[in-house]
Design a protein around this motif. Structure first.
Motif, PDB file in Angstrom:
ATOM      1  N   SER A 183      25.128   2.697  -6.323  1.00  0.00           N
ATOM      2  CA  SER A 183      26.160   3.560  -6.947  1.00  0.00           C
ATOM      3  C   SER A 183      25.739   4.595  -7.769  1.00  0.00           C
ATOM      4  N   ILE A 184      24.528   4.335  -8.512  1.00  0.00           N
ATOM      5  CA  ILE A 184      24.234   5.652  -9.331  1.00  0.00           C
ATOM      6  C   ILE A 184      23.335   6.480  -8.867  1.00  0.00           C
ATOM      7  N   GLY A 185      23.353   6.635  -7.258  1.00  0.00           N
ATOM      8  CA  GLY A 185      22.667   7.664  -6.516  1.00  0.00           C
ATOM      9  C   GLY A 185      21.130   7.417  -6.268  1.00  0.00           C
ATOM     10  N   ALA A 186      20.729   6.125  -6.583  1.00  0.00           N
ATOM     11  CA  ALA A 186      19.288   5.898  -6.160  1.00  0.00           C
ATOM     12  C   ALA A 186      19.106   5.227  -4.833  1.00  0.00           C
ATOM     13  N   THR A 187      19.627   6.054  -3.840  1.00  0.00           N
ATOM     14  CA  THR A 187      19.495   5.364  -2.567  1.00  0.00           C
ATOM     15  C   THR A 187      18.206   5.840  -1.959  1.00  0.00           C
ATOM     16  N   PRO A 188      17.801   4.970  -0.751  1.00  0.00           N
ATOM     17  CA  PRO A 188      16.566   4.918  -0.253  1.00  0.00           C
ATOM     18  C   PRO A 188      16.095   6.401   0.185  1.00  0.00           C
ATOM     19  N   GLN A 189      17.017   7.179   0.563  1.00  0.00           N
ATOM     20  CA  GLN A 189      16.908   8.397   1.178  1.00  0.00           C
ATOM     21  C   GLN A 189      16.395   9.548  -0.202  1.00  0.00           C
ATOM     22  N   ARG A 190      16.624   8.890  -1.380  1.00  0.00           N
ATOM     23  CA  ARG A 190      16.576  10.083  -2.707  1.00  0.00           C
ATOM     24  C   ARG A 190      15.173  10.485  -2.816  1.00  0.00           C
ATOM     25  N   SER A 191      14.142   9.637  -3.095  1.00  0.00           N
ATOM     26  CA  SER A 191      12.694   9.982  -3.010  1.00  0.00           C
ATOM     27  C   SER A 191      11.763   8.791  -2.521  1.00  0.00           C
ATOM     28  N   ALA A 192      10.568   9.574  -2.181  1.00  0.00           N
ATOM     29  CA  ALA A 192       9.515   8.379  -1.637  1.00  0.00           C
ATOM     30  C   ALA A 192       9.504   7.289  -2.433  1.00  0.00           C
TER      31      ALA A 192
ATOM     32  N   ALA B 222       0.897  -1.232  -0.192  1.00  0.00           N
ATOM     33  CA  ALA B 222       0.163   0.087   0.096  1.00  0.00           C
ATOM     34  C   ALA B 222       0.716   1.319   0.084  1.00  0.00           C
ATOM     35  N   CYS B 223       1.930   1.287   0.847  1.00  0.00           N
ATOM     36  CA  CYS B 223       2.946   2.417   0.860  1.00  0.00           C
ATOM     37  C   CYS B 223       3.584   2.488  -0.651  1.00  0.00           C
ATOM     38  N   PHE B 224       3.865   1.554  -1.162  1.00  0.00           N
ATOM     39  CA  PHE B 224       4.575   1.684  -2.558  1.00  0.00           C
ATOM     40  C   PHE B 224       3.490   2.192  -3.468  1.00  0.00           C
ATOM     41  N   ALA B 225       1.937   1.622  -3.460  1.00  0.00           N
ATOM     42  CA  ALA B 225       0.889   2.096  -4.316  1.00  0.00           C
ATOM     43  C   ALA B 225       1.040   3.726  -4.269  1.00  0.00           C
ATOM     44  N   VAL B 226       1.043   4.239  -2.914  1.00  0.00           N
ATOM     45  CA  VAL B 226       0.765   5.384  -2.699  1.00  0.00           C
ATOM     46  C   VAL B 226       2.060   6.556  -3.206  1.00  0.00           C
ATOM     47  N   LEU B 227       3.183   6.031  -2.699  1.00  0.00           N
ATOM     48  CA  LEU B 227       4.332   6.645  -2.729  1.00  0.00           C
ATOM     49  C   LEU B 227       4.998   6.430  -4.112  1.00  0.00           C
ATOM     50  N   GLY B 228       4.803   5.375  -4.820  1.00  0.00           N
ATOM     51  CA  GLY B 228       5.540   4.983  -5.885  1.00  0.00           C
ATOM     52  C   GLY B 228       5.829   5.841  -7.144  1.00  0.00           C
ATOM     53  N   GLY B 229       4.991   6.757  -7.135  1.00  0.00           N
ATOM     54  CA  GLY B 229       5.073   7.739  -8.311  1.00  0.00           C
ATOM     55  C   GLY B 229       5.821   9.118  -7.965  1.00  0.00           C
ATOM     56  N   ASN B 230       6.291   9.243  -6.769  1.00  0.00           N
ATOM     57  CA  ASN B 230       6.870  10.545  -6.218  1.00  0.00           C
ATOM     58  C   ASN B 230       8.363  10.306  -6.373  1.00  0.00           C
TER      59      ASN B 230
END
Lengths: 209, 118
Positions: free
Chosen positions: A129-138, A49-57
């Motif tokens: 390594s390409i900067g897509a870390t967990p803290q980059r975006s929702a 559900a979290c991913f469904a809500v935040l997956g586009g941000n």
């Protein structure tokens, strides 16, 4: 069944059940483990559900198309699927009363599980390594939480499989070990079912966004 | 008595044939959605509907052929637990998406979204 009656003047008689009902060892384990799996299912439902809500941000960061590699995901899916069928073979060997063969198939299952984890960790390290870390975006927070929780379950599943290889080697296919292997069977196939949701809703739908 | 020969009386278990059917169906039901997304023979809308449909069918295949689910195991309690869980999962998923979609729609436009205003 033994019952004692304590009568006191003026009070109604009271009955005490002194012998417990017969509960054979392990008779309720499978149902209990199933209910644990259902609660685990709720954890994953909330993460989905979290991913469904935040997956586009994306917060102007990388989108699924930039970070996902479908051939790698397909390979990962194949690893889990192979591990499911080899676990099935180990259950069949258990039913046939062949501890050696059971352990061989368990080892093959663990190897596929480890291959899955290796590919997943490779994917994670590449993304970081390409900067897509967990803290980059929702989107990336939700992605790493959901897929990472599944990966953690697989890790513990592999630890459990190794434990059972040792247990069966030491004690053979005793009733307790059969019960443990059946619980592990439910756990392992359940993880494969969760993965169906992950590759469909996270990876395939992500590429369609 | 040899304890190793003991089997739980009503424990669900499958045959080799069942496992192989389940595996074959899973391979097909996995390969088609991956092909649909990688080769893109269809528009995104129908593709999304199709891959979700394939996922639902594959989950049922796994439950029947790998988990050996049926309405009789443990006197029906596994099925009741499953149905209860599915209801809670449906409420959690649909509810979250519904509530968050409305929150999103009713938000005051932020400065960088000014172009979205009518």
């Amino acid at each position: 069944m033994t019952t004692d009656t304590a009568t006191t003047a003026g009070l109604p008689p009271r009955f005490y059940d002194l012998e417990e009902h017969d509960h054979p060892e392990g008779s309720s384990t499978m149902l209990g483990f199933w209910i644990y799996l259902m609660s685990d299912c709720l954890i994953f439902a909330i993460l989905f559900a979290c991913f469904a809500v935040l997956g586009g941000n994306y917060a102007a960061g990388p989108s699924p198309r930039d970070v996902f590699e479908l051939p790698l995901v397909a390979l990962n899916t194949a690893m889990l699927l192979f591990s499911s069928i080899t676990y099935g073979f180990s259950m069949l060997a258990m039913r046939a009363g062949r501890p050696g063969l059971t352990r061989v198939w368990l080892a093959v299952t663990a190897a596929f599980g480890l291959a899955f984890l290796t590919i997943e960790l490779h994917e994670f390290t590449h993304m970081i390594s390409i900067g897509a870390t967990p803290q980059r975006s929702a989107f990336l927070s939700a992605f790493f939480t959901l897929v990472g929780t599944h990966g953690l379950h697989v890790t513990f599943g592999v630890i459990w499989i190794v434990t059972m290889i040792v247990q069966v080697g030491r004690h053979g296919l005793i009733a307790a070990n059969q019960r443990r292997l059946m619980c592990l069977s439910l756990f392992w196939h359940f993880l494969d079912i969760i993965w169906i949701g992950v590759f469909t809703f996270v990876y395939l739908m992500g590429m369609l966004r | 008595m040899n304890e190793g020969a003991h089997h739980a009386p009503d424990a669900p278990h499958g045959s080799l044939r069942e496992y192989l059917i389940g595996f074959f169906l899973s391979v097909v039901l996995t390969a088609i959605p991956f092909w649909l997304v990688m080769a893109r023979p269809l528009a995104p809308g129908p593709t999304a509907v199709l891959i979700v449909a394939f996922a639902v069918v594959q989950i049922i295949v796994h439950m029947v052929y790998f988990l050996h689910m049926n309405a009789r195991s443990e006197g029906g309690w596994t099925m009741i637990a499953l149905i209860f869980t599915l209801i809670v999962v449906a409420i959690a998923l649909a509810g979250s998406m519904w509530v968050m979609h409305h929150l999103d729609t009713n938000m005051m436009p932020m400065p960088h979204e000014v172009s979205r205003q009518p």
